[in-house]
Enzyme design. Structure first.
Site, PDB file in Angstrom:
ATOM      1  N   ASP A   1      12.694  -3.469  -8.882  1.00  0.00           N
ATOM      2  CA  ASP A   1      12.128  -2.764  -9.818  1.00  0.00           C
ATOM      3  C   ASP A   1      13.235  -1.521 -10.252  1.00  0.00           C
ATOM      4  OD1 ASP A   1       9.668  -3.846 -10.568  1.00  0.00           O
ATOM      5  OD2 ASP A   1       8.692  -3.000  -8.773  1.00  0.00           O
TER       6      ASP A   1
ATOM      7  N   HIS B   1       2.594  -7.748  -3.794  1.00  0.00           N
ATOM      8  CA  HIS B   1       2.991  -9.128  -4.185  1.00  0.00           C
ATOM      9  C   HIS B   1       3.022 -10.039  -3.485  1.00  0.00           C
ATOM     10  CE1 HIS B   1       4.611  -7.051  -7.679  1.00  0.00           C
ATOM     11  NE2 HIS B   1       5.606  -6.037  -6.991  1.00  0.00           N
TER      12      HIS B   1
ATOM     13  N   GLU C   1      10.844   3.444  -7.454  1.00  0.00           N
ATOM     14  CA  GLU C   1      11.478   2.177  -8.404  1.00  0.00           C
ATOM     15  C   GLU C   1      10.946   2.209  -9.661  1.00  0.00           C
ATOM     16  OE1 GLU C   1       8.456  -1.094  -6.623  1.00  0.00           O
ATOM     17  OE2 GLU C   1       6.847   0.600  -6.500  1.00  0.00           O
TER      18      GLU C   1
ATOM     19  N   ARG D   1       2.098  -2.378   2.732  1.00  0.00           N
ATOM     20  CA  ARG D   1       2.463  -1.999   1.325  1.00  0.00           C
ATOM     21  C   ARG D   1       0.988  -2.312   0.750  1.00  0.00           C
ATOM     22  NH1 ARG D   1       7.154  -3.454  -3.164  1.00  0.00           N
ATOM     23  NH2 ARG D   1       6.005  -5.797  -2.638  1.00  0.00           N
TER      24      ARG D   1
ATOM     25  N   ASP E   1      -7.516   1.776   8.190  1.00  0.00           N
ATOM     26  CA  ASP E   1      -8.724   1.433   9.138  1.00  0.00           C
ATOM     27  C   ASP E   1      -8.727   0.288   9.821  1.00  0.00           C
ATOM     28  OD1 ASP E   1      -9.935   3.884   8.130  1.00  0.00           O
ATOM     29  OD2 ASP E   1     -11.537   2.597   6.841  1.00  0.00           O
TER      30      ASP E   1
END
Length: 255
Positions: free
Chosen positions: A173, A46, A147, A72, A86
């Site tokens: 959520d 987000h 969530e 995230r 990575d």
């Protein structure tokens, strides 16, 4: 803190505190990394951070020499998970995990063969986590977000997935998942708190970490006292607005 130390602390269910970032500003990440948090989480789901911003942000966090950088990722998919690791993330927070099978897929995406499917190309990761696949697996954490209604219903099975290091509550959520009309709906407070208890207990029974996103330090302290083992305080964009508004109020009161 090294990724190895962070992973060990999280798996021991020690109390850990982190800060959340949605802004694509590596200089801000470096400054916040000197505050004393255990981790900084960069939000690519987000947040306003792209791939180059993630790499620069993780580099800035590493330069501070204190917290580790978590990411995230955008989705439960091998490509964003592998790219984040990575790039040097010490772990990934995987959103919208609904089942044990989906949690297992996240673990597999973050783990090298023969146990996983992560492609070898550690780029920045080898500077801090190491190029040896078995050592990278040992020092990388995988956290599944709880969530959704399905994730909550299946939380015990999710927590039991081998290789999963912890679960992480997305409270906005989750409040919607238990029937809230909006992300802060007080009408479902009892249902929401019952859901949090269910997540904490499932994680404790499985011996894995239980984390939660919080709005401020006081809320983080409360959740840790209730049994969560790690908490994020969020976020830089929100706090920028709050600090600016407070200064404006102080400057204009009584004018």
């Amino acid at each position: 803190m090294s990724a190895h130390e962070f992973a060990a602390r999280l798996r021991r269910r020690e109390k850990i505190l982190g800060y959340w970032s949605v802004l694509d500003c590596p200089v801000a990440h470096e400054w916040v990394a000197h505050v004393g948090w255990d981790y900084l989480a960069l939000d690519l789901q987000h947040g306003l951070i792209g791939y180059s911003g993630m790499v620069a942000g993780l580099t800035a966090i590493d330069a501070a020499g204190g917290p580790v950088g978590l990411v995230r990722v955008e989705s439960n998919d091998p490509t964003p998970i592998g790219r984040a690791l990575d790039a040097g993330a010490a772990g990934v927070i995987v959103p919208l995990v609904n089942s044990a099978a989906e949690a297992a897929a996240a673990v597999t995406s973050a783990t090298y063969p023969p146990n996983g499917i992560r492609s070898y190309g550690p780029m920045r990761a080898q500077l801090r986590i190491g190029p040896v696949p078995a050592e990278a697996d040992r020092d990388t954490v995988v956290l599944a977000m709880i969530e959704t209604p399905q994730g909550l219903a299946n939380v015990a099975e999710i927590c039991a997935v081998p290789g999963l290091d912890g679960v992480y509550v997305g409270p906005s959520d989750l409040r919607l998942a238990v029937g809230g009309a909006h992300s802060q709906d007080p009408a479902v407070e009892d249902e929401f708190e019952a859901a949090l208890l269910r997540v904490r207990e499932a994680a404790a029974n499985a011996g894995i970490a239980a984390g939660i996103h919080t709005a401020d330090g006081a809320a983080a302290a409360r959740r840790l006292s209730e049994g969560f083992t790690f908490a994020s305080v969020a976020s830089d964009l929100t706090h920028l607005r709050i600090a600016s508004a407070a200064h404006l109020k102080a400057a204009t009161e009584g004018r």
